[in-house]
Scaffold this motif. Structure first.
Motif, PDB file in Angstrom:
ATOM      1  N   VAL A   1      -7.747   9.010   4.792  1.00  0.00           N
ATOM      2  CA  VAL A   1      -6.941   9.491   3.678  1.00  0.00           C
ATOM      3  C   VAL A   1      -6.526   8.290   2.838  1.00  0.00           C
ATOM      4  CG1 VAL A   1      -4.838  10.666   2.995  1.00  0.00           C
ATOM      5  CG2 VAL A   1      -6.126  11.481   4.977  1.00  0.00           C
ATOM      6  N   VAL A   2      -6.886   8.313   1.558  1.00  0.00           N
ATOM      7  CA  VAL A   2      -6.554   7.201   0.668  1.00  0.00           C
ATOM      8  C   VAL A   2      -5.488   7.585  -0.355  1.00  0.00           C
ATOM      9  CG1 VAL A   2      -8.817   6.116   0.936  1.00  0.00           C
ATOM     10  CG2 VAL A   2      -8.451   7.800  -0.888  1.00  0.00           C
ATOM     11  N   ALA A   3      -5.212   8.886  -0.528  1.00  0.00           N
ATOM     12  CA  ALA A   3      -4.192   9.323  -1.493  1.00  0.00           C
ATOM     13  C   ALA A   3      -3.694  10.707  -1.100  1.00  0.00           C
ATOM     14  CB  ALA A   3      -4.750   9.336  -2.911  1.00  0.00           C
ATOM     15  N   ARG A   4      -2.427  10.967  -1.427  1.00  0.00           N
ATOM     16  CA  ARG A   4      -1.808  12.273  -1.144  1.00  0.00           C
ATOM     17  C   ARG A   4      -1.122  12.797  -2.401  1.00  0.00           C
ATOM     18  NH1 ARG A   4      -0.354   9.736   3.976  1.00  0.00           N
ATOM     19  NH2 ARG A   4      -1.418  10.819   5.701  1.00  0.00           N
ATOM     20  N   CYS A   5      -1.105  14.140  -2.506  1.00  0.00           N
ATOM     21  CA  CYS A   5      -0.449  14.803  -3.633  1.00  0.00           C
ATOM     22  C   CYS A   5       0.244  16.052  -3.095  1.00  0.00           C
ATOM     23  CB  CYS A   5      -1.470  15.181  -4.698  1.00  0.00           C
ATOM     24  SG  CYS A   5      -0.729  15.733  -6.243  1.00  0.00           S
ATOM     25  N   GLU A   6       1.454  16.358  -3.620  1.00  0.00           N
ATOM     26  CA  GLU A   6       2.239  17.455  -3.066  1.00  0.00           C
ATOM     27  C   GLU A   6       3.002  18.195  -4.165  1.00  0.00           C
ATOM     28  OE1 GLU A   6       4.473  17.759   1.169  1.00  0.00           O
ATOM     29  OE2 GLU A   6       5.371  16.374  -0.269  1.00  0.00           O
ATOM     30  N   SER A   7       3.035  19.536  -4.044  1.00  0.00           N
ATOM     31  CA  SER A   7       3.820  20.400  -4.927  1.00  0.00           C
ATOM     32  C   SER A   7       4.733  21.236  -4.034  1.00  0.00           C
ATOM     33  CB  SER A   7       2.894  21.301  -5.753  1.00  0.00           C
ATOM     34  OG  SER A   7       3.628  22.142  -6.599  1.00  0.00           O
ATOM     35  N   VAL A   8       6.044  20.924  -4.074  1.00  0.00           N
ATOM     36  CA  VAL A   8       7.002  21.468  -3.109  1.00  0.00           C
ATOM     37  C   VAL A   8       7.822  22.598  -3.736  1.00  0.00           C
ATOM     38  CG1 VAL A   8       8.938  20.906  -1.585  1.00  0.00           C
ATOM     39  CG2 VAL A   8       7.109  19.226  -1.982  1.00  0.00           C
ATOM     40  N   ASP A   9       7.982  23.707  -2.942  1.00  0.00           N
ATOM     41  CA  ASP A   9       8.866  24.840  -3.295  1.00  0.00           C
ATOM     42  C   ASP A   9       8.550  25.412  -4.673  1.00  0.00           C
ATOM     43  OD1 ASP A   9      10.126  24.596  -0.867  1.00  0.00           O
ATOM     44  OD2 ASP A   9      11.759  23.332  -1.659  1.00  0.00           O
TER      45      ASP A   9
END
Length: 524
Positions: A163-171
């Protein structure tokens, strides 16, 4: 039989069409909004109206809540004979008819302080006579703007996907959509999970096999959601750590003995940044003429000791790398700076040659101009020039004194050069006192011919002494130095000689020895 069956099918089709048409017409009588959007904490209005009640008695209106999961629940009831009623439901205390007092023809409701759990279907149902129940359905969609973020993951170069990058959309509500934009070779994975208050959290990871070349490449996480006017983008740069990559530059394969100030540069890249650079040689002994400063190795003067292999070693937290170059010392070469001197010498020599050539041309031109003075007027006359102190000849060609037939006094032993202008092909000849007799007027004569001054000067038969003698004689003629010891020679054109016969006395000239000789004739 077949015809009877066809009639039955046609009749059945018409009946079904009639039922569907009536149902559609009646269904359109209850007007509602198909979809209503709202955020948590807001107040939402759900409108409902019966458009055409002609011939129909409206008995009662009921609002029903139908969640995605679970049973239908009555949340509001309106009867003309009774007060509005709000049965027990999750919306009790927050739902009411609007406007107040309510009207059966337009029984809209409002829900205050809506929650994410209030999302679902809301049915406005009429009880009528004689057509029965009529209804319209509104979908309440609860929106929750998510909290979006993205980050890179620092990794080391390797051979397996990580894993080289993470992206998140919360709630968020509804669930967000995540995508990746990058030139790196990999793929993204998406995971969704339910959050608090009926929201959804969406996470995505980008996986790839990291290489040193991927370090610093652009990668962007793009989040699209219904609550956003446009997708939100998060630009990032990949962070791949790797051992130093080392290269030595500056060696031009032209190190010769005596060359000065040659430099080798150790160029290194790495992540993290290299912390040390070390110069060494394969033999372990650094020449005395070498000077090291940081990543530069400077050879002050090339000698045989520099004929070795130089090694540059670079280290960082990930590892150590090195590069090497073998210097070959050659024999001294021509100093490139001498090229300018040589070129200057060549150019100077050429200029000197050109100057000499120009000077020669000037002298030749001047000499030719002077030679023009030796030419006599006339086109085809015979011209004679005698070098020495010989006597002039008479007009009738006899030698000796004035009018005599013998050989007169004076020196007649010099050579006689003969040239005839009328026959330019005739060469220059030298005649001694051995003359050939010719007959002219019944008497033997001696005829001699001589070349012009220009031909004499251009002839290769004259030496330098003769040219000087000729120049001295010409100078005496030019200024008429009659006081000299030898006889004075004078050239006249041929046409002037005929006029001289009548003026014989004027033409005669006396000499110191007592003899008298014609000025225009030369006696040999």
């Amino acid at each position: 039989m077949a015809r009877h069956d066809a009639r039955n099918w046609i009749g059945l089709f018409c009946l079904v069409s009639s039922i569907l048409t009536d149902h559609g017409v009646m269904g359109q009588r209850v007007k509602v909004e198909p979809e209503v959007l709202s955020y948590p904490g807001q107040t939402v209005n759900l409108r409902c109206a019966f458009t055409d009640a002609t011939g129909i008695q409206l008995t009662m209106v009921t609002w029903i809540y139908e969640p995605k999961e679970g049973e239908r629940i009555n949340i509001a009831v309106l009867h003309p004979s009774f007060e509005p009623n709000y049965p027990l439901s999750p919306m009790k205390g927050r739902v009411s008819f609007s406007p107040s007092p309510p009207d059966l023809a337009s029984p809209s409701i409002q829900i205050s302080n809506v929650r994410m759990t209030d999302e679902g279907k809301y049915v406005c149902e009429y009880a009528t006579y004689p057509i029965g129940n009529e209804q319209g359905i509104t979908n309440l969609i609860m929106l929750a703007k998510p909290q979006n973020s993205a980050s890179v993951v620092t990794v080391e170069a390797g051979t397996k996907p990580v894993v080289v990058a993470r992206c998140e959309s919360v709630d968020g509500r509804p669930a967000a959509k995540i995508s990746w934009v990058t030139a790196a070779t990999g793929n993204g994975t998406v995971v969704s999970k339910a959050g608090n208050d009926n929201t959804v959290t969406v996470s995505s990871e980008y996986r790839m096999i990291p290489t040193p070349a991927d370090n610093g490449k652009d990668i962007s996480c793009v989040v699209a959601h219904r609550t956003q006017a446009k997708p939100e983008s998060f630009p990032l740069k990949l962070a791949v750590q790797y051992a130093p990559q080392v290269t030595i530059v500056g060696y031009d394969n032209n190190w010769y003995v005596g060359r000065t100030n040659v430099v080798l540069t150790c160029q290194a890249t790495g992540n993290p940044v290299p912390i040390s650079i070390l110069w060494n040689t394969m033999s372990g002994v650094m020449p005395d003429t070498v000077q090291i400063k940081g990543n530069e190795l400077k050879v002050l003067k090339v000698d045989e000791a520099v004929n070795t292999t130089f090694v540059c070693e670079v280290k960082n937290r990930i590892g150590t790398s090195r590069d090497q170059v073998t210097a070959i010392v050659r024999e001294p070469s021509v100093n490139p700076s001498n090229a300018g001197v040589v070129a200057g010498a060549v150019i100077g020599s050429l200029l000197a040659l050109l100057l000499v050539a120009a000077l020669i041309c000037v002298l030749v031109t001047r000499s030719r101009r002077q030679q023009q003075g030796y030419r006599a007027n006339g086109g085809s006359d015979m011209k004679t020039r005698i070098f020495g102190g010989g006597k002039k000849a008479s007009k009738n060609g006899t030698s000796g004194g004035a009018g005599s037939g013998g050989v007169g006094g004076g020196n007649n032993n010099g050579p006689i050069y003969v040239y005839n202008e009328s026959s330019s092909h005739q060469g220059i000849g030298e005649k001694n006192n051995h003359h050939q007799p010719l007959t002219m007027g019944g008497r033997p004569e001696v005829v001699t011919t001589t070349p012009t001054a220009q031909d004499i000067l251009l002839s290769s038969e004259l030496d330098e002494a003769e040219r000087r003698k000729f120049d001295e004689l010409e100078e005496e003629e030019r200024y008429d130095h009659f006081g000299g010891g030898g006889p004075i020679l004078q050239l006249r054109p041929h046409n002037d000689q005929e006029d001289m016969i009548g003026d014989y006395d004027d033409d005669m000239e006396s000499h110191r020895d007592g003899s008298v000789i014609s000025r225009t004739e030369v006696y040999v």
